[in-house]
Design a protein around this motif. Structure first.
Motif, PDB file in Angstrom:
ATOM      1  N   GLY A 184       0.827  -1.216   0.000  1.00  0.00           N
ATOM      2  CA  GLY A 184       0.000   0.000   0.000  1.00  0.00           C
ATOM      3  C   GLY A 184       0.846   1.243   0.000  1.00  0.00           C
ATOM      4  O   GLY A 184       0.601   2.191  -0.757  1.00  0.00           O
ATOM      5  N   PHE A 185       1.886   1.243   0.827  1.00  0.00           N
ATOM      6  CA  PHE A 185       2.748   2.425   0.904  1.00  0.00           C
ATOM      7  C   PHE A 185       3.452   2.658  -0.429  1.00  0.00           C
ATOM      8  O   PHE A 185       3.485   3.769  -0.936  1.00  0.00           O
ATOM      9  CB  PHE A 185       3.779   2.241   2.028  1.00  0.00           C
ATOM     10  N   THR A 186       3.969   1.576  -1.017  1.00  0.00           N
ATOM     11  CA  THR A 186       4.679   1.706  -2.289  1.00  0.00           C
ATOM     12  C   THR A 186       3.769   2.245  -3.376  1.00  0.00           C
ATOM     13  O   THR A 186       4.139   3.171  -4.111  1.00  0.00           O
ATOM     14  CB  THR A 186       5.226   0.325  -2.724  1.00  0.00           C
ATOM     15  N   VAL A 187       2.567   1.689  -3.458  1.00  0.00           N
ATOM     16  CA  VAL A 187       1.629   2.145  -4.490  1.00  0.00           C
ATOM     17  C   VAL A 187       1.272   3.607  -4.257  1.00  0.00           C
ATOM     18  O   VAL A 187       1.316   4.435  -5.183  1.00  0.00           O
ATOM     19  CB  VAL A 187       0.354   1.271  -4.475  1.00  0.00           C
ATOM     20  N   ALA A 188       0.964   3.951  -3.025  1.00  0.00           N
ATOM     21  CA  ALA A 188       0.578   5.326  -2.716  1.00  0.00           C
ATOM     22  C   ALA A 188       1.736   6.275  -3.012  1.00  0.00           C
ATOM     23  O   ALA A 188       1.548   7.360  -3.575  1.00  0.00           O
ATOM     24  CB  ALA A 188       0.157   5.433  -1.251  1.00  0.00           C
ATOM     25  N   TYR A 189       2.943   5.866  -2.647  1.00  0.00           N
ATOM     26  CA  TYR A 189       4.128   6.703  -2.868  1.00  0.00           C
ATOM     27  C   TYR A 189       4.322   6.966  -4.355  1.00  0.00           C
ATOM     28  O   TYR A 189       4.536   8.092  -4.785  1.00  0.00           O
ATOM     29  CB  TYR A 189       5.359   5.997  -2.294  1.00  0.00           C
ATOM     30  N   TYR A 190       4.174   5.886  -5.132  1.00  0.00           N
ATOM     31  CA  TYR A 190       4.335   6.023  -6.579  1.00  0.00           C
ATOM     32  C   TYR A 190       3.298   6.992  -7.133  1.00  0.00           C
ATOM     33  O   TYR A 190       3.617   7.909  -7.888  1.00  0.00           O
ATOM     34  CB  TYR A 190       4.216   4.647  -7.229  1.00  0.00           C
ATOM     35  N   LEU A 191       2.051   6.797  -6.709  1.00  0.00           N
ATOM     36  CA  LEU A 191       0.962   7.642  -7.206  1.00  0.00           C
ATOM     37  C   LEU A 191       1.167   9.096  -6.793  1.00  0.00           C
ATOM     38  O   LEU A 191       0.976  10.024  -7.576  1.00  0.00           O
ATOM     39  CB  LEU A 191      -0.377   7.157  -6.664  1.00  0.00           C
ATOM     40  N   ALA A 192       1.592   9.309  -5.560  1.00  0.00           N
ATOM     41  CA  ALA A 192       1.635  10.673  -5.033  1.00  0.00           C
ATOM     42  C   ALA A 192       2.864  11.426  -5.509  1.00  0.00           C
ATOM     43  O   ALA A 192       2.794  12.634  -5.746  1.00  0.00           O
ATOM     44  CB  ALA A 192       1.591  10.622  -3.507  1.00  0.00           C
ATOM     45  N   PHE A 193       4.003  10.739  -5.644  1.00  0.00           N
ATOM     46  CA  PHE A 193       5.226  11.490  -5.910  1.00  0.00           C
ATOM     47  C   PHE A 193       5.839  11.242  -7.279  1.00  0.00           C
ATOM     48  O   PHE A 193       6.618  12.030  -7.753  1.00  0.00           O
ATOM     49  CB  PHE A 193       6.262  11.196  -4.824  1.00  0.00           C
ATOM     50  N   HIS A 194       5.511  10.116  -7.909  1.00  0.00           N
ATOM     51  CA  HIS A 194       6.126   9.856  -9.204  1.00  0.00           C
ATOM     52  C   HIS A 194       5.237  10.224 -10.368  1.00  0.00           C
ATOM     53  O   HIS A 194       5.707  10.462 -11.462  1.00  0.00           O
ATOM     54  CB  HIS A 194       6.568   8.387  -9.310  1.00  0.00           C
ATOM     55  N   ILE A 195       3.922  10.221 -10.145  1.00  0.00           N
ATOM     56  CA  ILE A 195       3.006  10.625 -11.212  1.00  0.00           C
ATOM     57  C   ILE A 195       2.787  12.119 -11.071  1.00  0.00           C
ATOM     58  O   ILE A 195       2.322  12.584 -10.027  1.00  0.00           O
ATOM     59  CB  ILE A 195       1.664   9.887 -11.081  1.00  0.00           C
TER      60      ILE A 195
END
Lengths: 314, 424
Positions: A114-125
């Motif tokens: 969950g953290f990895t997915v959220a991190y990707y969505l919030a900071f990489h996109i």
């Protein structure tokens, strides 16, 4: 000169504010009772709903947990038999341990994913449109029912299922892997699959509200990516993690159907004990188990809430 | 009649007349005479084995009223019969469930003089004797809980009192189901269920009153213990039985436990399990997928069960008449034939025979070689010409019954221990 002027005007403002409060206080004196009544009235519908649908059923469960049961009925009494049987059987403790084990393992995996997915969505996109689009993509599995998502693992993981036959044809294994289905592995797998989104949503939500300039500041101050994550992002994401944790832990601790289907009825958690008791018409015993489970989960969530002040963050 | 059921009755009548008014306004039908029975809906619930939509369709066709079917697993059926008397009109339940719930007073006794086929009901359900020479098997035999003392009786009587608790419809002799293609050798004993050869490939059903009897048969077959009465174990015997199975469970003997009959079908058809407790139509269902599956007769004999229809205590008036009409229709042969072609036995074999071909009757009842294809009621092929039913004729199968599904004196203790076994 200018400073004096400012402090003067400051003083005047304060005085004005003071007088304003006094006036308010005078008018409020008359309106106080009215406001309280209105306040109570406004809160009443919700309070009533909660009393009828939350408090009363729980009180009823607690009351029934002291009742006695025959083969086909329950009768009012004040007995400790149900608790005695529950708390003196080592099966209860093993099942309790199992319940915590499932909760802990599931929590660890859902948090990581969950953290990895959220991190990707919030900071990489970067673009908001893509963020929303990808976020909605995460929710697509939730368009079908919980049970269907769970049961569809069964033919996939079975002895002659897709996973085993693929691995065999690839030459990775010679014999089908028995532990893929009807095992703790399949139970945890289903839990992680079912509940990761409950971790993604709150974490993503708090991450989106992190002021990007804080990250810029960290980078400007020479922090590596890892340091930024460790000292800036994770501390600021804590409330989201905590909310996600409460969701996942409460769902896993209260589950019975996933454990039943994915373990082929071989493993048990507290929910299964309650389900079995109900199926066998032992409502008082089921209630006693439910009370103990409720108390445990409340203590757990109480402890979690002490770690992070969620109210402050919402 | 209690006040509650009166309220329910009037609410339903209200709904009915409302519906009838709408229907009359929409379709000024000429069939006024049938209108009243047409609007009757009887709500029946039971296990998946006999709650068949085909029956509901046929009822509508033959009798004109509606039958709503709800299929549940055995434990839910017991629960509903005991706790929700107003949720059903007809309970399609097993005799051991009847023993559990009869005292709750949610079912009413049935007057056997209103049952046209009463005299043709099989002996098992009346005197308890299959043939005059038979001995009665251990456990809750249907005739022991089949009669009550009067219209409001809450007890069970041992003679044919004229008041039945359930009207018997169906029974069978159960045994282990196996996948001969995956086992590859003959299986002749109940003890094979715990044979380490089938480690991780065995299953047993998670319904205590039935499972405990399968277990007892296995324990006896292993030579571990011989019960004075399997159907009424002492606490020590319950501990012993479940102890042996808990150990086997911990050693990984079982792949899964099943609770509803479709679960057992899936376990068997997918090859997850090669030997398990099973019910007759589950075998039929696996076979109709083209997968070999045998209902293996075993040396120690069969575990048997019987089921019947009970009437809700709150049924009265026109609905009660309709329910009797329905039960008489049920015993008149069509359903019996349907059930027999699934591998069960009908409680009134003589009427069922009229609804089966000679070949079908020979195969299913008399244990003769089939002359042509034997097909299930839904049309799937179950056996080709020259095949014989597993276990042979009715008398061979039912004559080898050693115990019935049971409710014991120590049932509550057993249930708790069973729960621990499942959780262990």
């Amino acid at each position: 000169m200018e400073r004096v002027h400012r402090s003067l005007s400051d003083a005047r403002r304060r005085a004005l504010a003071l007088r304003h409060t006094e006036t308010l206080g005078q008018t409020a004196g008359a309106g106080l009772r009215n406001n309280t009544v209105i306040g109570w009235l406004l809160a009443a519908p919700l309070a009533l709903v909660l009393v009828v649908f939350l408090v009363l059923p729980i009180v009823m469960i607690v009351v029934v947990s002291f009742w006695g049961a025959t083969e086909w009925s329950i009768y009012p009494a004040f007995l400790f038999d149900n608790y005695e049987f529950l708390l003196t059987s080592d099966v209860t403790y093993r099942v309790f341990f199992n319940t915590f084990k499932y909760a802990a393992i599931t929590w660890a995996f859902t948090l990581l994913i969950g953290f990895t997915v959220a991190y990707y969505l919030a900071f990489h996109i970067r673009s908001l449109t893509w963020q929303i689009a990808l976020f909605l993509l995460c929710t697509i599995p939730f368009l079908t029912s919980n049970i269907i998502r769970m049961i569809s693992w069964i033919p996939f993981l079975g002895r002659n299922g897709i996973a085993n036959s693929t691995l065999i044809s690839m030459g990775v294994i010679d014999e089908p892997l028995e532990w893929l289905l009807f095992s703790d592995f399949s139970v945890v797998l289903a839990f992680v699959h079912l509940y990761t989104l409950f971790m993604v949503v709150p974490i993503f939500n708090t991450m989106m509200r992190i002021d990007k300039s804080l990250i810029e500041a960290a980078v400007d101050a020479g922090a590596t990516g890892w340091q930024t994550l460790r000292h800036v992002i994770i501390p600021l994401t804590k409330p989201g993690i905590m909310i996600g944790t409460i969701f996942v832990v409460a769902l896993v601790m209260g589950d019975f159907i996933t454990v039943r289907f994915m373990s082929g009825s071989q493993s048990a958690n507290m929910g299964r004990l309650i389900q079995n008791d109900i199926a066998l018409l032992q409502y008082p015993s089921a209630s006693a188990t439910a009370v103990i489970l409720l108390v445990t989960v409340l203590i757990l969530i109480g402890t979690l809430l002490r770690l992070v002040d969620i109210r402050k963050e919402l | 009649m209690t006040t509650i059921s009166k309220v329910r009755y009037s609410r339903r009548s209200l709904l009915k007349s409302g519906g009838a008014a709408v229907a009359a306004a929409a379709l000024p039908a000429p069939m006024v005479w049938g209108q009243e029975t047409k609007d009757i809906t009887l709500r029946q619930f039971g296990t998946g084995v006999s709650n068949l939509n085909d029956v509901a369709l046929k009822v509508k066709e033959d009798l004109g009223f509606n039958l709503e079917m709800t299929a549940l697993d055995t434990d839910s059926v017991t629960q509903r019969a005991a706790t929700q008397p107003n949720s059903f009109d007809i309970a399609d339940i097993e005799y051991f469930i009847c023993k559990k719930v009869w005292a709750a007073g949610n079912l009413q006794a049935m007057d056997t003089s209103k049952i046209a086929q009463y005299d043709n009901i099989a002996g098992t359900f009346r005197s308890g004797l299959l043939t005059p020479e038979s001995t009665i098997a251990q456990g809750t035999a249907p005739h022991t809980v089949g009669f009550t003392s009067g219209v409001n009786g809450k007890d069970f009587v041992q003679e044919e009192s004229g008041w039945m608790t359930l009207i018997p419809t169906i029974y069978n002799a159960d045994t282990l189901g196996i996948r001969p293609d995956l086992i590859g050798r003959p299986i002749n004993n109940w003890s094979e269920l715990l044979n380490p050869e089938f480690k991780g490939k065995a299953s047993i059903l998670d319904i205590s009153s039935i499972g405990i009897m399968d277990m007892a048969l296995v324990v006896e077959s292993m030579g571990e213990y011989t019960y004075p009465d399997k159907g009424n174990m002492t606490k020590e015997e319950i501990d012993l039985t479940l102890g042996i199975f808990t150990e086997a469970k911990k050693n990984g003997q079982f792949r899964a436990f099943w609770k509803s009959f479709d679960e057992s079908v899936n376990l068997m058809a997918s090859g997850e399990v090669v030997i398990q407790s099973m019910w007759s139509p589950a075998i039929t269902a696996v076979r109709s997928q083209g997968i070999p599956c045998v209902y293996q007769p075993l040396e120690e004999g069969y575990r048997s069960w019987g089921g019947g229809l009970g009437l809700s205590a709150s049924l009265s008036g026109m609905e009660l008449d309709a329910a009797y009409e329905y039960i008489n229709w049920y015993l008149s042969g069509w359903v019996g034939g349907y059930l027999m072609r699934q591998g069960y036995y009908s409680a009134v074999p003589s009427t069922s025979k009229e609804f089966m071909s000679e070949d079908e009757w020979g195969y299913w009842y008399e244990g003769k070689e089939s002359k042509g294809d034997i097909v299930s009621p839904t049309g799937a092929k179950l056996a080709g010409p020259g095949e014989v039913r597993d276990g042979g004729s009715f008398l061979e199968r039912m004559g080898s019954v050693v115990c019935w599904n049971s409710v014991m004196d120590e049932n509550q203790y057993m249930v708790r221990k069973w729960n621990e076994f499942i959780a262990a």
